[in-house]
Scaffold this motif. Structure first.
Motif, PDB file in Angstrom:
ATOM      1  N   PRO A  47      20.170   0.144   0.640  1.00 41.98           N
ATOM      2  CA  PRO A  47      19.835  -1.067  -0.144  1.00 41.98           C
ATOM      3  C   PRO A  47      18.527  -0.822  -0.641  1.00 41.98           C
ATOM      4  CG  PRO A  47      19.779  -1.714   1.967  1.00 41.98           C
ATOM      5  CD  PRO A  47      20.320  -0.383   2.002  1.00 41.98           C
ATOM      6  N   VAL A  48      17.827   0.391  -0.405  1.00 42.11           N
ATOM      7  CA  VAL A  48      16.301   0.563  -1.164  1.00 42.11           C
ATOM      8  C   VAL A  48      16.332   2.026  -1.533  1.00 42.11           C
ATOM      9  CG1 VAL A  48      15.416  -1.102   0.916  1.00 42.11           C
ATOM     10  CG2 VAL A  48      15.597   1.216   1.405  1.00 42.11           C
ATOM     11  N   ARG A  49      15.228   2.130  -2.319  1.00 44.35           N
ATOM     12  CA  ARG A  49      14.938   3.490  -2.898  1.00 44.35           C
ATOM     13  C   ARG A  49      13.709   3.950  -2.129  1.00 44.35           C
ATOM     14  NH1 ARG A  49      14.382   3.605  -9.231  1.00 44.35           N
ATOM     15  NH2 ARG A  49      14.261   5.608  -8.867  1.00 44.35           N
ATOM     16  N   ILE A  50      13.966   5.299  -1.959  1.00 43.17           N
ATOM     17  CA  ILE A  50      12.817   6.057  -1.220  1.00 43.17           C
ATOM     18  C   ILE A  50      11.493   6.146  -2.210  1.00 43.17           C
ATOM     19  CG2 ILE A  50      12.164   7.895   0.328  1.00 43.17           C
ATOM     20  CD1 ILE A  50      14.147   6.366   1.379  1.00 43.17           C
ATOM     21  N   ARG A  51      10.631   5.537  -2.164  1.00 45.32           N
ATOM     22  CA  ARG A  51       9.534   5.693  -2.969  1.00 45.32           C
ATOM     23  C   ARG A  51       8.228   5.964  -2.037  1.00 45.32           C
ATOM     24  NH1 ARG A  51      10.299   0.884  -7.380  1.00 45.32           N
ATOM     25  NH2 ARG A  51      12.056   1.739  -8.437  1.00 45.32           N
ATOM     26  N   PRO A  52       6.876   6.451  -2.473  1.00 43.09           N
ATOM     27  CA  PRO A  52       6.008   6.986  -1.826  1.00 43.09           C
ATOM     28  C   PRO A  52       5.277   5.657  -0.977  1.00 43.09           C
ATOM     29  CG  PRO A  52       5.718   8.035  -3.625  1.00 43.09           C
ATOM     30  CD  PRO A  52       6.944   7.203  -3.846  1.00 43.09           C
ATOM     31  N   GLY A  53       5.141   4.368  -1.796  1.00 45.15           N
ATOM     32  CA  GLY A  53       4.716   3.144  -1.267  1.00 45.15           C
ATOM     33  C   GLY A  53       5.684   2.774  -0.124  1.00 45.15           C
ATOM     34  N   LEU A  54       7.016   2.944  -0.214  1.00 48.07           N
ATOM     35  CA  LEU A  54       7.633   2.520   1.041  1.00 48.07           C
ATOM     36  C   LEU A  54       7.543   3.492   2.113  1.00 48.07           C
ATOM     37  CD1 LEU A  54      10.160   0.982   2.206  1.00 48.07           C
ATOM     38  CD2 LEU A  54      11.750   2.517   1.114  1.00 48.07           C
ATOM     39  N   VAL A  55       7.461   4.683   1.893  1.00 46.67           N
ATOM     40  CA  VAL A  55       7.316   5.603   2.977  1.00 46.67           C
ATOM     41  C   VAL A  55       5.729   5.306   3.773  1.00 46.67           C
ATOM     42  CG1 VAL A  55       6.689   7.859   3.661  1.00 46.67           C
ATOM     43  CG2 VAL A  55       8.403   7.400   1.882  1.00 46.67           C
ATOM     44  N   ALA A  56       4.678   4.877   3.032  1.00 44.64           N
ATOM     45  CA  ALA A  56       3.335   4.605   3.544  1.00 44.64           C
ATOM     46  C   ALA A  56       3.789   3.400   4.497  1.00 44.64           C
ATOM     47  CB  ALA A  56       2.584   4.253   2.398  1.00 44.64           C
ATOM     48  N   GLU A  57       4.342   2.348   4.157  1.00 39.82           N
ATOM     49  CA  GLU A  57       4.870   1.183   4.803  1.00 39.82           C
ATOM     50  C   GLU A  57       5.468   1.419   5.957  1.00 39.82           C
ATOM     51  OE1 GLU A  57       3.201  -1.950   4.406  1.00 39.82           O
ATOM     52  OE2 GLU A  57       1.901  -0.784   2.980  1.00 39.82           O
ATOM     53  N   MET A  58       6.660   2.208   5.929  1.00 45.97           N
ATOM     54  CA  MET A  58       7.417   2.600   7.197  1.00 45.97           C
ATOM     55  C   MET A  58       6.511   3.311   8.020  1.00 45.97           C
ATOM     56  SD  MET A  58      10.626   4.383   5.127  1.00 45.97           S
ATOM     57  CE  MET A  58      11.291   5.321   6.530  1.00 45.97           C
ATOM     58  N   LEU A  59       5.625   4.238   7.687  1.00 46.77           N
ATOM     59  CA  LEU A  59       4.713   4.789   8.512  1.00 46.77           C
ATOM     60  C   LEU A  59       3.711   3.892   9.120  1.00 46.77           C
ATOM     61  CD1 LEU A  59       4.287   7.597   9.689  1.00 46.77           C
ATOM     62  CD2 LEU A  59       2.460   7.924   7.834  1.00 46.77           C
ATOM     63  N   LYS A  60       3.370   2.680   8.560  1.00 42.16           N
ATOM     64  CA  LYS A  60       2.475   1.815   9.124  1.00 42.16           C
ATOM     65  C   LYS A  60       3.413   0.974  10.315  1.00 42.16           C
ATOM     66  CE  LYS A  60      -0.585   0.875   5.470  1.00 42.16           C
ATOM     67  NZ  LYS A  60      -1.049  -0.295   4.330  1.00 42.16           N
ATOM     68  N   PHE A  61       4.518   0.779   9.844  1.00 37.72           N
ATOM     69  CA  PHE A  61       5.387   0.117  10.996  1.00 37.72           C
ATOM     70  C   PHE A  61       5.809   0.674  11.915  1.00 37.72           C
ATOM     71  CE2 PHE A  61       9.967  -1.476  11.966  1.00 37.72           C
ATOM     72  CZ  PHE A  61       9.434  -2.443  12.505  1.00 37.72           C
ATOM     73  N   TYR A  62       6.076   2.085  11.943  1.00 37.38           N
ATOM     74  CA  TYR A  62       6.368   3.013  13.129  1.00 37.38           C
ATOM     75  C   TYR A  62       5.027   2.993  13.916  1.00 37.38           C
ATOM     76  CZ  TYR A  62       6.596   7.511  15.494  1.00 37.38           C
ATOM     77  OH  TYR A  62       6.719   8.155  16.705  1.00 37.38           O
TER      78      TYR A  62
END
Length: 258
Positions: free
Chosen positions: A101-116
């Motif tokens: 339900p989401v699109r892989i965009r640079p902003g999303l990846v950056a937030e994913m890395l912060k969460f990780y």
């Protein structure tokens, strides 16, 4: 093998006593003193006279840089390299999850890395994260579209994080988390025998240490003494209880007398 060490919590009533305690605790040659930021160093240096043999005042990030330099071996991944690895991991995970339900965009990846990073700094394993969310949501999501959407997102994140860890490992370089694991396994040359912590945890201070950082200090080979200096006000915010949960055999003293 974990080196036997003395871990002390030094309680002080106010900031004036806090600075004096830092001066008394950091008089050991080559002591590493962890501070919240570089501005704090300027304040501390008014009390503690600098000397060629120490102490060295380091922020959290600078502490990891120093420990990595003493470890030697593989280099550290840059922020750009980590984002590239995380993006590749995200696309790989997305291909395995139907109707993401989401699109892989640079902003999303950056937030994913912060969460990780936040997850790992709390000493949480990726696999356990997926299990806990799955248990909280439950297996039967057929009547709740929101829960079903969240479960798919969780499966995607868990898979992406696992893929990131594998890609980081095979890169041959270290991110913060791989470095921390290596620091527990291999003695440093020279080992940081005395570490003075003058900052609270991330809950009490945005520049504070994390659960994984305290765990590293308590397990890293060669460390003989850990002094944690904190005011009564900081301890009263809940930091005192958390320290006793994270550190075994924590001694307490008033002031900096041995």
């Amino acid at each position: 093998m974990i080196t036997p060490r003395r871990t002390r919590l030094i309680r002080v009533p106010d900031l004036h006593a806090f600075r004096r305690a830092i001066g008394r605790c950091s008089d050991r040659p080559d002591a590493l003193v962890v501070v919240p930021n570089r501005a704090a160093v300027r304040q501390i240096e008014r009390t503690v006279a600098p000397s060629p043999s120490g102490p060295r005042f380091l922020t959290r990030d600078e502490l990891y840089d120093e420990l990595h330099a003493r470890l030697g071996g593989p280099r550290r991944l840059t922020a750009l390299e980590r984002e590239a690895i995380a993006q590749a991991a995200a696309f790989e995970a997305a291909s395995a999850v139907q109707d993401l339900p989401v699109r892989i965009r640079p902003g999303l990846v950056a937030e994913m890395l912060k969460f990780y990073d936040q997850l790992r700094r709390q000493s949480q394993a990726v696999a356990r994260f997926g299990e806990l969310i799955g248990q909280a949501i439950g297996n039967d999501t057929s009547v709740d579209r929101g829960a079903e959407r969240m479960l798919r997102q969780t499966r995607f994140l868990a898979r992406a994080f696992a893929e990131y860890e594998e890609r980081a490992r095979v890169s041959g370089a270290y991110d913060e988390h791989l470095l921390r694991a290596r620091l527990v396994e291999k003695p440093l040359k020279p080992a940081p025998a005395h570490i003075v912590v003058t900052v609270a945890d991330w809950i009490a201070d945005p520049d504070g240490l994390f659960v994984a950082d305290f765990d590293l200090l308590s397990r890293m080979p060669g460390v003989e003494t850990i002094d944690i200096i904190a005011t009564e006000a900081t301890l009263g915010s809940g930091f005192h209880q958390r320290l006793h949960e994270w550190l075994r055999a924590l001694e307490e003293t008033i002031g900096a007398d041995p």
